[in-house]
Write a protein that holds these residues in place. Structure first.
Motif, PDB file in Angstrom:
ATOM      1  N   TYR A 121      -3.246  24.863  23.051  1.00 55.46           N
ATOM      2  CA  TYR A 121      -1.867  24.445  22.843  1.00 55.46           C
ATOM      3  C   TYR A 121      -0.948  25.580  23.293  1.00 55.46           C
ATOM      4  N   GLY A 122       0.093  25.235  24.016  1.00 51.76           N
ATOM      5  CA  GLY A 122       1.042  26.252  24.446  1.00 51.76           C
ATOM      6  C   GLY A 122       1.881  25.746  25.595  1.00 51.76           C
ATOM      7  N   PRO A 123       2.736  26.609  26.154  1.00 53.55           N
ATOM      8  CA  PRO A 123       3.658  26.170  27.207  1.00 53.55           C
ATOM      9  C   PRO A 123       2.982  25.572  28.430  1.00 53.55           C
ATOM     10  N   ALA A 124       1.821  26.107  28.827  1.00 46.65           N
ATOM     11  CA  ALA A 124       1.170  25.577  30.033  1.00 46.65           C
ATOM     12  C   ALA A 124       0.773  24.116  29.857  1.00 46.65           C
ATOM     13  N   LEU A 125       0.205  23.792  28.700  1.00 44.05           N
ATOM     14  CA  LEU A 125      -0.193  22.409  28.431  1.00 44.05           C
ATOM     15  C   LEU A 125       1.036  21.519  28.269  1.00 44.05           C
ATOM     16  N   ARG A 126       2.025  22.001  27.528  1.00 46.37           N
ATOM     17  CA  ARG A 126       3.255  21.222  27.369  1.00 46.37           C
ATOM     18  C   ARG A 126       3.900  20.949  28.722  1.00 46.37           C
ATOM     19  N   ARG A 127       3.910  21.942  29.589  1.00 48.29           N
ATOM     20  CA  ARG A 127       4.518  21.767  30.906  1.00 48.29           C
ATOM     21  C   ARG A 127       3.784  20.691  31.698  1.00 48.29           C
ATOM     22  N   ASP A 128       2.462  20.733  31.701  1.00 53.63           N
ATOM     23  CA  ASP A 128       1.698  19.751  32.473  1.00 53.63           C
ATOM     24  C   ASP A 128       1.933  18.331  31.957  1.00 53.63           C
ATOM     25  N   ILE A 129       2.009  18.187  30.644  1.00 55.01           N
ATOM     26  CA  ILE A 129       2.241  16.852  30.080  1.00 55.01           C
ATOM     27  C   ILE A 129       3.676  16.408  30.318  1.00 55.01           C
TER      28      ILE A 129
END
Length: 248
Positions: free
Chosen positions: A100-108
Motif C-alpha cells: 500500500y502506498g503512493p505507487a499503488l494508488r497512482r496505478d489504480i
C-alpha cells in the motif's frame, strides 16, 4: 416497528450506472467474490473492466513464478470472458508483497481515469475473513488503495503527472463496492449469473487443482452456492452476491 431482522436486510445494488471497474490483487479474486453479479451486469449491457494488481505468480507452490504468472493470466482472461468481460489489465505489482502506498494508488487512479467508471469494485480490505481467518497483505493493500484512488482520480493535484500523460481527472466515481465483506449493505440477485460464475471460477483449474483434492467443479459449485445462499438470508431469501457500498 422495525425488527432486528429487517434492520439488517440488504438493499438492492444501484443500477443507474453504465461503466464499472473491478480492481483486485490476484487472478481468481473476482471469481471467488462476485462473478455472478458481473454476469448479471454484462447481461444488462453494462461495461465491466477488470484490473489486477499482480499476475498471481506466487499463487501455486509447485510452479515457479516465471511459469505460473503467464498461466494464471491466461486463466484469468478465460474466466472473465465467461461472464462477459473482455478487458482485463495487469498492473504488474509483485504477487505476495504488494505494498500500500503512493505507487499503488497512482496505478489504480490511472486506471480509473482511463476507464472513467461510475462504479468501482474491490475485495475485502479488512484484517480478517470472519473472526479467525487472517486476510492477506495483498488484499488489504489493494482494497484500501482502491478506496483511496477513487478520490485521487478526481483530484488534479494528486499525481499531476497523470494529466501530463493524457489521463485527465475523473470525479465520476459514485460508489465503491467491496465484495467478500462481513459488513455488507447491498446485494445483487445471483440466480441469473450463478451457473456462469461456477464456470468462471472453474477456469482457474491449475490453481484449484493445486489448492484442493476435491473435484474442481464440485468444489467451485459448493463454495459459490454456499456463499450466495448465506447472503440471501438477508436479501428476502434470494441467493445473492453481497457488497459493502461506499458512496462518494
Amino acid at each position: 416497528m422495525t425488527t432486528e431482522a429487517s434492520f439488517h436486510q440488504l438493499q438492492p445494488m444501484p443500477v443507474d450506472w453504465q461503466r464499472a471497474l473491478a480492481v483486485v490483487a490476484h487472478p481468481d479474486d473476482l471469481e471467488y467474490g462476485c462473478a455472478a453479479a458481473v454476469a448479471a451486469w454484462t447481461d444488462a449491457g453494462r461495461e465491466v473492466t477488470y484490473v489486477l494488481a499482480s499476475r498471481g505468480e506466487a499463487g501455486i507452490d509447485t510452479l515457479e513464478p516465471a511459469k505460473c504468472g503467464p498461466l494464471r493470466e491466461q486463466e484469468q482472461r478465460a474466466s472473465a470472458a465467461v461472464v462477459g468481460v473482455a478487458a482485463v489489465e495487469f498492473l504488474d505489482h509483485r504477487d505476495g508483497v504488494i505494498e500500500y502506498g503512493p505507487a499503488l494508488r497512482r496505478d489504480i487512479a490511472a486506471a480509473i481515469r482511463r476507464h472513467r467508471p461510475e462504479l468501482v469494485i474491490t475485495l475485502n480490505h479488512r484484517d480478517t475473513w470472519g473472526t479467525s481467518v487472517w486476510n492477506t497483505p495483498d488484499h488489504l493493500a489493494v482494497g484500501r488503495a482502491t478506496l483511496d484512488a477513487a478520490g485521487d482520480a478526481g483530484n488534479r493535484w494528486i499525481f499531476p503527472e497523470l494529466a501530463e500523460e493524457g489521463l485527465q481527472p475523473w470525479d465520476g466515481v459514485r460508489w465503491v463496492a467491496v465484495a467478500g465483506t462481513l459488513s455488507p449493505t447491498h446485494a445483487v440477485d445471483a440466480r441469473p449469473g450463478l451457473e456462469r460464475s461456477v464456470r468462471s471460477l472453474l477456469q482457474h483449474r491449475a490453481y484449484i487443482e493445486a489448492l484442493t483434492d476435491e473435484d474442481p467443479e464440485a468444489y467451485c459449485r459448493s463454495f459459490l452456492t454456499a456463499n450466495v445462499v448465506a447472503a440471501g438470508e438477508r436479501f428476502g431469501g434470494i441467493p445473492a452476491v453481497s457488497f459493502e457500498v461506499f458512496g462518494r
